[in-house]
Design a protein around this motif. Structure first.
Motif, PDB file in Angstrom:
ATOM      1  N   GLU A 273     -11.199   0.175   5.896  1.00  0.00           N
ATOM      2  CA  GLU A 273     -12.304   0.567   5.006  1.00  0.00           C
ATOM      3  C   GLU A 273     -12.400   2.070   4.835  1.00  0.00           C
ATOM      4  OE1 GLU A 273     -16.238  -0.399   6.448  1.00  0.00           O
ATOM      5  OE2 GLU A 273     -17.121   0.989   5.021  1.00  0.00           O
ATOM      6  N   GLN A 274     -12.159   2.782   5.913  1.00  0.00           N
ATOM      7  CA  GLN A 274     -12.255   4.261   5.926  1.00  0.00           C
ATOM      8  C   GLN A 274     -13.711   4.720   5.750  1.00  0.00           C
ATOM      9  OE1 GLN A 274      -9.099   4.773   2.741  1.00  0.00           O
ATOM     10  NE2 GLN A 274      -8.266   6.179   4.257  1.00  0.00           N
ATOM     11  N   GLY A 275     -14.620   3.847   5.989  1.00  0.00           N
ATOM     12  CA  GLY A 275     -16.041   4.186   5.884  1.00  0.00           C
ATOM     13  C   GLY A 275     -16.823   3.377   6.921  1.00  0.00           C
TER      14      GLY A 275
ATOM     15  N   SER B 225     -11.799   8.266   8.995  1.00  0.00           N
ATOM     16  CA  SER B 225     -10.439   8.201   8.434  1.00  0.00           C
ATOM     17  C   SER B 225     -10.072   9.592   7.933  1.00  0.00           C
ATOM     18  CB  SER B 225     -10.393   7.192   7.285  1.00  0.00           C
ATOM     19  OG  SER B 225      -9.052   7.071   6.808  1.00  0.00           O
ATOM     20  N   HIS B 226      -8.772   9.733   7.586  1.00  0.00           N
ATOM     21  CA  HIS B 226      -8.264  11.088   7.285  1.00  0.00           C
ATOM     22  C   HIS B 226      -8.631  11.989   8.460  1.00  0.00           C
ATOM     23  CE1 HIS B 226      -7.710  10.634   2.633  1.00  0.00           C
ATOM     24  NE2 HIS B 226      -7.064   9.732   3.324  1.00  0.00           N
ATOM     25  N   ASN B 227      -8.316  11.424   9.638  1.00  0.00           N
ATOM     26  CA  ASN B 227      -8.671  12.036  10.919  1.00  0.00           C
ATOM     27  C   ASN B 227      -7.800  11.369  11.981  1.00  0.00           C
ATOM     28  OD1 ASN B 227      -9.970  12.192  13.552  1.00  0.00           O
ATOM     29  ND2 ASN B 227     -11.680  13.172  12.458  1.00  0.00           N
TER      30      ASN B 227
ATOM     31  N   ASN C 239       3.619   8.704  -2.763  1.00  0.00           N
ATOM     32  CA  ASN C 239       2.578   9.711  -2.912  1.00  0.00           C
ATOM     33  C   ASN C 239       1.211   9.145  -3.268  1.00  0.00           C
ATOM     34  OD1 ASN C 239       1.558  12.412  -3.057  1.00  0.00           O
ATOM     35  ND2 ASN C 239       1.633  12.284  -5.286  1.00  0.00           N
ATOM     36  N   GLU C 240       0.732   8.237  -2.445  1.00  0.00           N
ATOM     37  CA  GLU C 240      -0.631   7.727  -2.702  1.00  0.00           C
ATOM     38  C   GLU C 240      -1.647   8.823  -2.380  1.00  0.00           C
ATOM     39  OE1 GLU C 240      -3.231   7.214  -0.557  1.00  0.00           O
ATOM     40  OE2 GLU C 240      -4.517   6.133  -1.950  1.00  0.00           O
ATOM     41  N   GLU C 241      -1.389   9.624  -1.344  1.00  0.00           N
ATOM     42  CA  GLU C 241      -2.444  10.537  -0.878  1.00  0.00           C
ATOM     43  C   GLU C 241      -2.692  11.701  -1.826  1.00  0.00           C
ATOM     44  OE1 GLU C 241      -4.510   9.957   1.162  1.00  0.00           O
ATOM     45  OE2 GLU C 241      -3.742   8.595   2.647  1.00  0.00           O
ATOM     46  N   GLY C 242      -1.666  12.154  -2.515  1.00  0.00           N
ATOM     47  CA  GLY C 242      -1.901  13.204  -3.503  1.00  0.00           C
ATOM     48  C   GLY C 242      -2.254  14.552  -2.897  1.00  0.00           C
TER      49      GLY C 242
ATOM     50  N   TYR D  76      -3.229   4.074  10.466  1.00  0.00           N
ATOM     51  CA  TYR D  76      -3.550   2.813   9.781  1.00  0.00           C
ATOM     52  C   TYR D  76      -3.685   2.964   8.261  1.00  0.00           C
ATOM     53  CZ  TYR D  76      -4.597   1.828  14.618  1.00  0.00           C
ATOM     54  OH  TYR D  76      -4.496   1.717  15.995  1.00  0.00           O
ATOM     55  N   ASP D  77      -4.165   4.110   7.787  1.00  0.00           N
ATOM     56  CA  ASP D  77      -4.392   4.345   6.353  1.00  0.00           C
ATOM     57  C   ASP D  77      -3.079   4.136   5.597  1.00  0.00           C
ATOM     58  OD1 ASP D  77      -5.519   7.281   4.441  1.00  0.00           O
ATOM     59  OD2 ASP D  77      -4.801   5.308   3.829  1.00  0.00           O
ATOM     60  N   GLY D  78      -3.023   3.057   4.825  1.00  0.00           N
ATOM     61  CA  GLY D  78      -1.819   2.765   4.037  1.00  0.00           C
ATOM     62  C   GLY D  78      -0.799   1.952   4.806  1.00  0.00           C
TER      63      GLY D  78
ATOM     64  N   SER E 259       0.867  -1.184   0.000  1.00  0.00           N
ATOM     65  CA  SER E 259       0.000   0.000   0.000  1.00  0.00           C
ATOM     66  C   SER E 259       0.905   1.235   0.000  1.00  0.00           C
ATOM     67  CB  SER E 259      -0.916  -0.045   1.235  1.00  0.00           C
ATOM     68  OG  SER E 259      -1.918   0.929   1.163  1.00  0.00           O
ATOM     69  N   HIS E 260       0.694   2.144   0.926  1.00  0.00           N
ATOM     70  CA  HIS E 260       1.499   3.380   0.947  1.00  0.00           C
ATOM     71  C   HIS E 260       1.818   3.751   2.396  1.00  0.00           C
ATOM     72  CE1 HIS E 260      -1.962   5.900   2.314  1.00  0.00           C
ATOM     73  NE2 HIS E 260      -2.655   4.953   1.690  1.00  0.00           N
ATOM     74  N   ILE E 261       2.870   4.530   2.597  1.00  0.00           N
ATOM     75  CA  ILE E 261       3.183   4.988   3.968  1.00  0.00           C
ATOM     76  C   ILE E 261       3.188   6.510   4.068  1.00  0.00           C
ATOM     77  CG2 ILE E 261       4.457   2.909   4.627  1.00  0.00           C
ATOM     78  CD1 ILE E 261       7.058   4.486   4.142  1.00  0.00           C
TER      79      ILE E 261
HETATM   80 MN    MN Z   1      -5.821   8.147   2.492  1.00  0.00          MN
END
Ligand code: MN
Ligand code: HGY
Ligand code: MN
Length: 410
Positions: free
Chosen positions: A192-194, A381-383, A127-130, A93-95, A82-84
């Protein structure tokens, strides 16, 4: 023989240790792509890969690959990862979960003396998040041949820096030509982020598809003037126009329904003073839908609205595309393997669509790809308060272990 499983405590310890790199005061993580914090996170990951005896390769866009040899070296590898990099107010956890769980899978195989026919690669894509450089999923997009390396290196970020310069500055402009590793299959484990899995009490999400993404930056130029002396009818107020766009996209999403979402995430006014009518507004619009035709309709309606708004307010409006990816359908066979692995562990699964973008959507261009989700507490997520329990994290990683063993043996 006891079924192999991923140890909760070790996985959590790794996530917490990695999450301390770029930690923010409110318990989150900030490791923007190619920042010093990202370099530190990369360095730690590479050190862990080397401790595991993996062959570590960095490609020319900074993607990191750690490879565990198979008994048949020439066989195409199974890839996980995934991404870091994170958003500015990210969670731990995201990535990171997909990458570090991948290392735990390899550690488990080592401890159990398991040798697989195919090599297994753990990847961390750049750069997964962009959020600093667009588009998102940039490193995996280059890997899949969807963006030329030079164009990626020449990308100028929202902070005015050039991606290639930053990549070199942090020491991750690698030697490996991009796209060198063509996987037999790619499986990405991610939170899941949802809200769906938690709401339905399912432990595992078998991700069947991923929605389309449209990102644009809109610049509105009006006329600064005195907030007290200028009658409303004589104003060319970029701030008002920007607010009208934000209201429009929300109403557009509600009217289109069927999963359409719309977000104004960034909005900056100039000169940004209490008693000056804004001369310029810069805002971003993120539109997503799993139906490409509806996503195009949303884009077309927004464009028509902007034209009307410019005439009505006497302002000029320009829009610049930052990212545009069509919906992606993942590999049905891999989906069945994920569901079978989860069922064999007695875990309730649910087929679902990913609302977020992921590197898997780019790998799907060059090999069979799919995703495994685990629940996000409160769907957040993104939080900084992003959370998944240790048991759920370990369950997801154990399903990844089973799927990887199955794919690496074929
Ligand atoms: Mn993300
Ligand atoms: O925007 C996304 O869906 C991902 O987090 N880059
Ligand atoms: Mn992610």
């Amino acid at each position: 023989m006891a079924r192999q499983a991923i140890a909760e405590d070790r996985l959590l310890a790794r996530l917490n240790e990695h999450g301390a790199i770029g930690a923010t005061a409110d318990g989150g993580v900030c490791r923007l792509a190619l920042s010093d914090a990202d370099r530190a996170g990369r360095d730690r990951l590479v050190a862990w890969m080397r401790e595991l005896g993996l062959a570590v390769q960095i490609d020319a866009i900074g993607n990191i690959f750690g490879t565990r040899a198979g008994t048949e070296p020439g066989a195409a590898p199974v890839m996980v990862g995934s991404h870091i990099d994170t958003v500015a107010n990210g969670g731990r956890y995201d990535g990171n979960y997909g990458v570090l769980a991948g290392l735990e899978v390899l550690r488990r195989l080592d401890e159990d003396g398991v040798h697989t026919r195919r090599p297994i690669v753990v990847a961390a894509f750049t750069n997964e998040e962009g959020v600093r450089y667009q588009p998102d999923m940039l490193g995996s997009l280059v890997h899949a041949g969807g963006l030329a390396l030079q164009d990626a290196l020449d990308t100028v970020g929202s902070d005015g820096t050039r991606l290639g310069d930053e990549l070199r500055r942090i020491g991750y402009a690698g030697e490996l030509p991009v796209g060198s590793i063509r996987p037999h299959a790619y499986v990405e484990l991610h939170i899941e982020q949802g809200p769906v899995l938690e709401a339905e009490g399912a432990a595992i999400g078998a991700v069947a598809d991923l929605q389309g993404i449209s990102w644009q930056e809109i610049v509105i130029r009006g006329q600064s003037n005195h907030a007290g002396t200028t009658p409303m009818r004589l104003r060319h107020d970029a701030g008002q126009a920007a607010a009208a766009v934000a209201v429009f996209v929300r109403e557009l999403a509600l009217r289109l329904g069927a999963g359409q979402v719309a977000t104004v995430g960034r909005l900056e006014l100039q000169p940004g003073l209490i008693n000056v009518i804004a001369s310029q507004a810069t805002l971003t619009v993120d539109l997503r839908n799993s139906d490409e035709d509806r996503l195009r309709q949303a884009e077309a309606e927004l464009q028509a609205f902007l034209q009307r708004l410019a005439e009505q307010e006497g302002v000029t409006i320009t829009a610049r595309r930052l990212a545009r990816f069509e919906p992606v359908v993942f590999d049905p066979r891999l989906l069945r393997l994920i569901e079978a692995a989860a069922a064999a562990r007695g875990l309730a699964t649910r087929r679902m669509t990913s609302g977020a973008g992921h590197d898997a959507q780019m790998l799907a261009r060059i090999c069979p790809a799919a995703m495994i989700f685990v629940p996000s507490a409160g769907g957040l997520s993104h939080n900084p308060r992003e959370h998944t329990s240790a048991a759920e994290l370990a369950q997801g990683a154990s399903v990844l272990l089973d799927v990887v063993r199955r794919l690496a043996a074929e």
